[in-house]
Write an enzyme that holds these catalytic residues in place. Structure first.
Site, PDB file in Angstrom:
ATOM      1  N   TYR A  98      54.832  36.418  50.374  1.00  0.00           N
ATOM      2  CA  TYR A  98      54.512  37.750  49.878  1.00  0.00           C
ATOM      3  C   TYR A  98      55.435  38.080  48.710  1.00  0.00           C
ATOM      4  O   TYR A  98      56.650  37.816  48.782  1.00  0.00           O
ATOM      5  CB  TYR A  98      54.709  38.791  50.993  1.00  0.00           C
ATOM      6  N   GLU A 120      51.197  43.235  43.479  1.00  0.00           N
ATOM      7  CA  GLU A 120      51.466  42.568  44.760  1.00  0.00           C
ATOM      8  C   GLU A 120      50.661  41.276  44.850  1.00  0.00           C
ATOM      9  O   GLU A 120      49.475  41.252  44.508  1.00  0.00           O
ATOM     10  CB  GLU A 120      51.057  43.503  45.904  1.00  0.00           C
TER      11      GLU A 120
END
Ligand code: GDP
Ligand code: MN
Length: 395
Positions: free
Chosen positions: A111, A199
């Site tokens: 992530y 993101e």
């Protein structure tokens, strides 16, 4: 109130637009094509070569869990998955397009993100080896698995600092160089691209040792659109421009949204609360539409027509508060408009204020499964959301 209406300031990109945005800064993304129909999806997969991923494009996360991300090993599977995903309702967002992408092999999922930490007056970078799940979950269950870095906007992110950050996150050696490379580019995209948030989840390591972007979530600062010629295209697609053009042509205050409940209200304030109350009860509005104080037959018919032409609409919520506009005038407008336009979705009306009782009497003979009245705004919203969820089309 929906962010898009209140602060036209934020522009959320679809995954495929986010990937285009990232690719513009040199980040490795998979080749793919956008498709609006099953046939287009099949044609895209034939050009790309199977296996491919079929991915719902909506402004919502958690698409995988909702059945909106599927692996297709054959063209038949592309057809099956595209049929299932197009029209699927993901958290109140109806899927109108799918992204067909060359499938990747995954060894590990990470992530990575950048956002502004307002209290620290710095940019915040987050990196975790626990990718592929929502970061909120990781933050709750295993906060130590998130390595954070605060970046002074003036200093920027230098490579040594970035390497320390990646080391702190505990990525395997094989992933370090590729990740540093991507994070530096991601930071540049975030800053130079005037994004409020970027993101990548997951950022993957392939069995061959390549680090690669597999998902993209980007929120641009809408106030910066004037600095970026190419951003207009992002905003246009997300607002389903045709609907807005049609509405504006007949003088309606209309903003396209992503949900499935069509909204007609008189007054901007009421229209905004209507959109709000719909999301409060677990649905999502397909649009914001203010028909103004007048609400005559022509306006009502025009509004119904615009909403009716939106394929994502599953139910319609007409929310009228009679002030200067009297209830019986609105009711007559609705009845006459319904004679002119053949409506595809069930309608729920909430009529309150001046002469609401008279309005009700006029509407009553027309009540049916596809035309209902609710006495409060909340009740009407609940009905409309329920009807949208139970597949209100074709009534
Ligand atoms: P999200 O659920 O909305 O975050 O959608 P993602 O794009 O992140 O996809 C969800 C999950 O599907 C990812 O975490 C991966 O595990 C999986 N996935 C996505 N793309 C691929 C791919 O190309 N190959 C494989 N094997 N899995 C994928
Ligand atoms: Mn994801």
């Amino acid at each position: 109130m929906s962010r898009r209406v209140q602060e036209a300031a934020e522009v959320d990109l679809f995954e495929y637009q986010g990937k285009q945005f990232f690719a513009g800064y040199g980040m490795p993304v998979s080749p793919g094509e956008i498709a609006f129909t099953v046939d287009e999806a099949v044609a895209a997969a034939e050009r790309l070569g199977i296996p491919v991923m079929v991915k719902a494009q909506v402004h919502a996360g958690g698409r995988g869990k909702a059945g909106g991300v599927k692996f297709a090993a054959t063209i038949d599977e592309v057809r099956t998955h595209a049929s299932a995903i197009l029209g699927l309702d993901i958290k109140g967002h109806v899927v109108g397009r799918v992204w067909i992408e060359e499938a990747s092999d995954i060894a590990e999922e990470y992530y990575a993100s950048f956002t502004l930490d307002r209290s620290a007056k710095k940019h915040l970078g987050m990196l975790s080896v626990e990718g592929g799940v929502e970061i909120e979950t990781v933050a709750e269950e295993n906060p130590d698995a998130i390595a954070k870095v605060w970046i002074d906007p003036v200093d920027g992110l230098a490579e040594p600092e970035c390497r320390d950050w990646v080391a702190a996150a505990g990525l395997p050696d094989a992933a370090v160089d590729g990740t540093v490379n991507i994070l530096l580019k991601l930071y540049t995209a975030y800053v130079e691209g005037d994004a409020d948030m970027v993101e990548i989840n997951p950022l993957i390591l392939t069995p061959e040792g390549q680090v690669h972007v597999l998902d993209a979530k980007v929120t641009l600062d809408g106030n910066s659109v004037f600095r970026h010629e190419d951003y207009a295209a992002f905003d246009e697609t997300q607002s389903r421009d045709e609907r807005e053009t049609a509405a504006h042509r007949i003088g309606l205050q209309y903003v396209g949204l992503d949900g499935s409940v069509g909204v007609i209200a008189n007054g901007a304030g009421l229209a905004m609360s209507t959109v709000d109350v719909i999301s409060q009860v677990g649905g999502a509005a397909a649009n914001f539409l203010d028909i103004g104080g007048g609400a005559d037959v022509d306006t009502m018919a025009g509004a119904l027509e615009v909403i009716n032409n939106d394929p994502a609409v599953r139910s319609i919520f007409i929310n009228i508060f009679g002030g200067i506009t009297r209830g019986e005038v609105v009711a007559n407008g609705i009845v006459e408009a319904l004679e002119r336009v053949v409506i595809n979705s069930p309608i729920v009306i909430r009529l309150d204020g001046t002469n609401a009782g008279d309005g009700r009497l006029i509407l009553e003979p027309h009540f049916s499964d596809s035309l209902q009245m609710a006495s409060t705004m909340l009740e009407a919203a609940e009905r409309a959301v329920e009807l949208a969820a139970t597949g209100g089309t074709g009534v």
